[in-house]
Design a protein around this motif. Structure first.
Motif, PDB file in Angstrom:
ATOM      1  N   ILE A  10       0.876  -1.214   0.192  1.00 29.78           N
ATOM      2  CA  ILE A  10      -0.112   0.106  -0.453  1.00 29.78           C
ATOM      3  C   ILE A  10       1.052   1.260   0.191  1.00 29.78           C
ATOM      4  O   ILE A  10       0.832   2.351  -0.704  1.00 29.78           O
ATOM      5  CB  ILE A  10      -1.221  -0.014   1.164  1.00 29.78           C
ATOM      6  N   ASP A  11       1.624   1.548   0.555  1.00 29.67           N
ATOM      7  CA  ASP A  11       2.644   2.070   1.089  1.00 29.67           C
ATOM      8  C   ASP A  11       3.469   3.337  -0.480  1.00 29.67           C
ATOM      9  O   ASP A  11       3.714   3.821  -1.299  1.00 29.67           O
ATOM     10  CB  ASP A  11       4.113   2.020   1.714  1.00 29.67           C
ATOM     11  N   GLY A  12       3.957   1.798  -1.497  1.00 30.28           N
ATOM     12  CA  GLY A  12       4.561   1.307  -2.779  1.00 30.28           C
ATOM     13  C   GLY A  12       3.606   1.952  -3.620  1.00 30.28           C
ATOM     14  O   GLY A  12       3.900   2.882  -4.919  1.00 30.28           O
ATOM     15  N   TYR A  13       1.876   1.044  -3.484  1.00 31.59           N
ATOM     16  CA  TYR A  13       1.276   2.604  -4.199  1.00 31.59           C
ATOM     17  C   TYR A  13       0.899   3.418  -4.176  1.00 31.59           C
ATOM     18  O   TYR A  13       0.504   4.163  -5.279  1.00 31.59           O
ATOM     19  CB  TYR A  13      -0.135   1.449  -4.284  1.00 31.59           C
ATOM     20  N   SER A  14       0.937   4.045  -3.036  1.00 28.24           N
ATOM     21  CA  SER A  14       0.702   5.521  -2.785  1.00 28.24           C
ATOM     22  C   SER A  14       1.431   6.340  -3.156  1.00 28.24           C
ATOM     23  O   SER A  14       1.367   7.755  -3.148  1.00 28.24           O
ATOM     24  CB  SER A  14       0.435   5.509  -1.009  1.00 28.24           C
ATOM     25  N   ALA A 119      -7.852   0.470  -4.227  1.00 25.67           N
ATOM     26  CA  ALA A 119      -8.610   0.624  -3.705  1.00 25.67           C
ATOM     27  C   ALA A 119      -8.147   1.721  -2.669  1.00 25.67           C
ATOM     28  O   ALA A 119      -7.674   0.942  -1.493  1.00 25.67           O
ATOM     29  CB  ALA A 119     -10.026   1.250  -3.180  1.00 25.67           C
ATOM     30  N   ILE A 120      -7.339   2.968  -2.138  1.00 25.16           N
ATOM     31  CA  ILE A 120      -6.371   3.776  -1.617  1.00 25.16           C
ATOM     32  C   ILE A 120      -7.575   4.836  -1.345  1.00 25.16           C
ATOM     33  O   ILE A 120      -6.292   5.857  -1.998  1.00 25.16           O
ATOM     34  CB  ILE A 120      -5.111   3.176  -1.448  1.00 25.16           C
ATOM     35  N   ARG A 121      -8.002   5.039  -0.168  1.00 27.09           N
ATOM     36  CA  ARG A 121      -8.616   6.839   0.034  1.00 27.09           C
ATOM     37  C   ARG A 121      -9.420   6.945  -0.800  1.00 27.09           C
ATOM     38  O   ARG A 121     -10.279   6.275  -1.239  1.00 27.09           O
ATOM     39  CB  ARG A 121      -6.953   7.831   1.176  1.00 27.09           C
ATOM     40  N   GLY A 122      -9.013   8.471  -1.586  1.00 25.02           N
ATOM     41  CA  GLY A 122      -9.782   8.560  -2.345  1.00 25.02           C
ATOM     42  C   GLY A 122      -8.964   8.545  -4.609  1.00 25.02           C
ATOM     43  O   GLY A 122      -9.088   9.023  -5.070  1.00 25.02           O
ATOM     44  N   VAL A 123      -8.155   7.280  -4.520  1.00 21.15           N
ATOM     45  CA  VAL A 123      -7.238   6.943  -5.735  1.00 21.15           C
ATOM     46  C   VAL A 123      -8.511   5.352  -6.027  1.00 21.15           C
ATOM     47  O   VAL A 123      -7.777   4.867  -5.290  1.00 21.15           O
ATOM     48  CB  VAL A 123      -6.029   7.064  -5.318  1.00 21.15           C
ATOM     49  N   PHE A 124      -8.293   4.805  -6.860  1.00 21.01           N
ATOM     50  CA  PHE A 124      -8.318   3.845  -7.784  1.00 21.01           C
ATOM     51  C   PHE A 124      -6.634   3.406  -8.206  1.00 21.01           C
ATOM     52  O   PHE A 124      -7.614   4.247  -9.879  1.00 21.01           O
ATOM     53  CB  PHE A 124      -9.487   3.222  -7.659  1.00 21.01           C
ATOM     54  N   ILE A 125      -6.867   2.623  -8.451  1.00 23.27           N
ATOM     55  CA  ILE A 125      -5.361   1.678  -9.137  1.00 23.27           C
ATOM     56  C   ILE A 125      -6.223   0.831  -9.866  1.00 23.27           C
ATOM     57  O   ILE A 125      -6.288  -0.408  -9.240  1.00 23.27           O
ATOM     58  CB  ILE A 125      -4.361   1.445  -9.072  1.00 23.27           C
ATOM     59  N   GLY A 126      -6.420   0.759 -11.374  1.00 24.29           N
ATOM     60  CA  GLY A 126      -6.487  -0.189 -12.087  1.00 24.29           C
ATOM     61  C   GLY A 126      -6.065  -1.075 -12.417  1.00 24.29           C
ATOM     62  O   GLY A 126      -4.606  -0.956 -12.845  1.00 24.29           O
ATOM     63  N   GLU A 127      -5.924  -2.110 -12.184  1.00 19.50           N
ATOM     64  CA  GLU A 127      -4.859  -3.125 -12.425  1.00 19.50           C
ATOM     65  C   GLU A 127      -5.031  -3.911 -13.798  1.00 19.50           C
ATOM     66  O   GLU A 127      -4.125  -4.550 -14.560  1.00 19.50           O
ATOM     67  CB  GLU A 127      -4.165  -4.445 -10.953  1.00 19.50           C
ATOM     68  N   SER A 128      -6.089  -4.794 -14.174  1.00 19.23           N
ATOM     69  CA  SER A 128      -6.517  -5.355 -14.910  1.00 19.23           C
ATOM     70  C   SER A 128      -7.775  -4.978 -15.411  1.00 19.23           C
ATOM     71  O   SER A 128      -8.448  -4.840 -14.577  1.00 19.23           O
ATOM     72  CB  SER A 128      -5.649  -6.747 -15.274  1.00 19.23           C
ATOM     73  N   TYR A 178       1.157  13.321 -12.714  1.00 20.81           N
ATOM     74  CA  TYR A 178       0.936  12.632 -11.307  1.00 20.81           C
ATOM     75  C   TYR A 178       1.433  12.446  -9.702  1.00 20.81           C
ATOM     76  O   TYR A 178      -0.048  12.643  -8.801  1.00 20.81           O
ATOM     77  CB  TYR A 178       0.930  11.799 -12.212  1.00 20.81           C
ATOM     78  N   GLN A 179       1.680  13.202  -9.321  1.00 24.97           N
ATOM     79  CA  GLN A 179       2.400  12.474  -8.135  1.00 24.97           C
ATOM     80  C   GLN A 179       1.395  13.552  -7.556  1.00 24.97           C
ATOM     81  O   GLN A 179       0.728  13.892  -6.133  1.00 24.97           O
ATOM     82  CB  GLN A 179       4.099  13.085  -7.710  1.00 24.97           C
ATOM     83  N   ASN A 180       1.184  15.763  -7.868  1.00 27.80           N
ATOM     84  CA  ASN A 180       0.320  16.205  -7.368  1.00 27.80           C
ATOM     85  C   ASN A 180      -0.911  15.521  -6.854  1.00 27.80           C
ATOM     86  O   ASN A 180      -1.294  15.935  -5.884  1.00 27.80           O
ATOM     87  CB  ASN A 180       0.167  17.717  -8.236  1.00 27.80           C
ATOM     88  N   LEU A 181      -1.901  14.815  -8.457  1.00 27.77           N
ATOM     89  CA  LEU A 181      -3.010  14.920  -8.216  1.00 27.77           C
ATOM     90  C   LEU A 181      -3.163  13.282  -7.623  1.00 27.77           C
ATOM     91  O   LEU A 181      -3.913  13.628  -6.974  1.00 27.77           O
ATOM     92  CB  LEU A 181      -3.367  14.200  -9.865  1.00 27.77           C
ATOM     93  N   LEU A 182      -2.235  12.471  -7.357  1.00 28.12           N
ATOM     94  CA  LEU A 182      -2.489  11.304  -6.381  1.00 28.12           C
ATOM     95  C   LEU A 182      -1.710  12.076  -5.272  1.00 28.12           C
ATOM     96  O   LEU A 182      -2.956  11.131  -3.994  1.00 28.12           O
ATOM     97  CB  LEU A 182      -0.739  10.040  -6.386  1.00 28.12           C
ATOM     98  N   GLN A 183      -1.108  12.847  -4.648  1.00 29.12           N
ATOM     99  CA  GLN A 183      -0.949  13.503  -3.516  1.00 29.12           C
ATOM    100  C   GLN A 183      -2.081  14.147  -2.648  1.00 29.12           C
ATOM    101  O   GLN A 183      -2.998  13.459  -1.293  1.00 29.12           O
ATOM    102  CB  GLN A 183       0.184  14.121  -2.693  1.00 29.12           C
ATOM    103  N   LYS A 184      -3.141  14.479  -3.765  1.00 26.82           N
ATOM    104  CA  LYS A 184      -4.269  15.336  -3.359  1.00 26.82           C
ATOM    105  C   LYS A 184      -5.211  14.456  -2.945  1.00 26.82           C
ATOM    106  O   LYS A 184      -6.470  13.900  -2.217  1.00 26.82           O
ATOM    107  CB  LYS A 184      -4.254  16.403  -4.458  1.00 26.82           C
ATOM    108  N   ALA A 185      -5.668  13.042  -3.787  1.00 28.86           N
ATOM    109  CA  ALA A 185      -6.112  12.270  -3.836  1.00 28.86           C
ATOM    110  C   ALA A 185      -6.512  11.590  -2.395  1.00 28.86           C
ATOM    111  O   ALA A 185      -7.410  11.225  -1.952  1.00 28.86           O
ATOM    112  CB  ALA A 185      -6.562  11.281  -5.137  1.00 28.86           C
ATOM    113  N   LEU A 186      -5.042  11.232  -2.526  1.00 31.66           N
ATOM    114  CA  LEU A 186      -4.926  10.638  -0.743  1.00 31.66           C
ATOM    115  C   LEU A 186      -4.735  11.497   0.326  1.00 31.66           C
ATOM    116  O   LEU A 186      -4.751  10.540   1.348  1.00 31.66           O
ATOM    117  CB  LEU A 186      -3.053  10.061  -1.030  1.00 31.66           C
ATOM    118  N   THR A 187      -5.613  12.202   0.743  1.00 30.07           N
ATOM    119  CA  THR A 187      -6.338  13.236   0.989  1.00 30.07           C
ATOM    120  C   THR A 187      -7.533  12.972   1.402  1.00 30.07           C
ATOM    121  O   THR A 187      -8.342  13.284   2.720  1.00 30.07           O
ATOM    122  CB  THR A 187      -5.903  14.383   1.530  1.00 30.07           C
ATOM    123  N   LYS A 188      -8.393  12.887   0.786  1.00 28.73           N
ATOM    124  CA  LYS A 188      -8.865  12.494   1.311  1.00 28.73           C
ATOM    125  C   LYS A 188     -10.432  10.928   1.909  1.00 28.73           C
ATOM    126  O   LYS A 188      -9.085  10.014   1.598  1.00 28.73           O
ATOM    127  CB  LYS A 188     -10.129  11.928  -0.682  1.00 28.73           C
TER     128      LYS A 188
END
Length: 193
Positions: A10-14, A119-128, A178-188
Motif C-alpha cells: 500500500i505504501d508503494g502504490y501510494s 482502492a486507497i483513500r481517494g485513489v482507485f488503481i486499475g490493475e487489469s 501525476y504526483q500532485n493529483l495522487l497526493q491530493k486524492a490520498l487526502t480524501k
C-alpha cells in the motif's frame, strides 16, 4: 516469509509504484513510469456510442467483490500474463485486507467481465480488466467511473495507455502532474464498498 507485506504494498502504490511480473513463474517487481495514464472522472470521460444501447437495455448487472478470485483469474488468463501466481496470491491477501476489489458485470448467473483494482483513500488503481461476454468489461468501466464519482474519488489511475483505454478518454500526464493529483486524492477519505 513473504517478500511483500500488505503495508509495504500500500505504501508503494501510494507513492505511484505498481507491481508486475515479466511472466508467470517470474518474480514480481516494483515498476514506475514517468508517463501515467488516467481515466477521467469528469466530463472528459467518454465511451463508444454503441455501448449506450447495452447500458440502456440493462443487459448487465453490476456487483462488487462477489467473484474476486474469478476476476483475478480472468485477468490473468492470457497468452502472456504479467499476473503471476505470486501476484495472484498477493491480490487475494490485499482483498482479504480490504484493499483490492473486483468490479464485475454479470448476465444472469454468468460473469460477463470485470475490473481488478486497488482502492486507497481517494485513489482507485486499475490493475487489469477482462471480459467473457462482449461489452462486459466496457460496461464495467462505465459503471465503475459512475461508482467512483458517486463515492467522491479524486483519481482513477490506469497506469499504462492502450487503445482500449483511449476510447474512454484516457490520457497521459507527466510524473510531476501525476504526483500532485495522487497526493491530493490520498487526502480524501473514500470508501469503495
Amino acid at each position: 516469509m513473504e517478500r511483500f507485506d500488505i503495508r509495504s504494498v500500500i505504501d508503494g502504490y501510494s507513492q505511484g509504484y505498481f507491481l508486475m511480473a515479466e511472466g508467470d513463474g517470474q518474480p514480481i517487481e516494483w515498476y514506475y513510469t514517468n508517463e501515467r495514464t488516467l481515466i477521467p472522472l469528469d466530463d472528459r470521460f467518454r465511451y463508444p456510442k454503441s455501448l449506450q444501447r447495452a447500458i440502456n437495455q440493462n443487459r448487465f448487472e453490476v456487483k462488487i467483490d462477489s467473484a474476486f478470485e474469478q476476476v483475478v483469474e480472468g485477468c490473468a488468463d492470457r497468452e502472456t500474463t504479467w499476473i503471476s501466481n505470486e501476484l495472484r496470491s498477493l491480490y487475494f491477501n490485499l482483498h482479504q485486507a480490504g484493499w483490492a476489489h473486483s468490479f464485475e458485470t454479470w448476465q444472469g448467473d454468468k460473469l460477463a467481465g470485470g475490473i481488478l483494482g486497488i482502492a486507497i483513500r481517494g485513489v482507485f488503481i486499475g490493475e487489469s480488466m477482462f471480459f467473457k461476454i462482449p461489452e462486459g468489461s466496457k460496461v464495467a468501466m462505465v459503471k465503475l467511473v459512475e461508482h467512483l464519482r458517486s463515492r467522491g474519488y479524486g483519481l482513477f489511475d490506469a497506469q499504462l495507455m492502450n487503445p482500449h483505454l483511449a476510447r474512454f478518454g484516457a490520457y497521459e500526464i507527466d510524473d510531476q502532474s501525476y504526483q500532485n493529483l495522487l497526493q491530493k486524492a490520498l487526502t480524501k477519505s473514500c470508501v469503495f464498498v
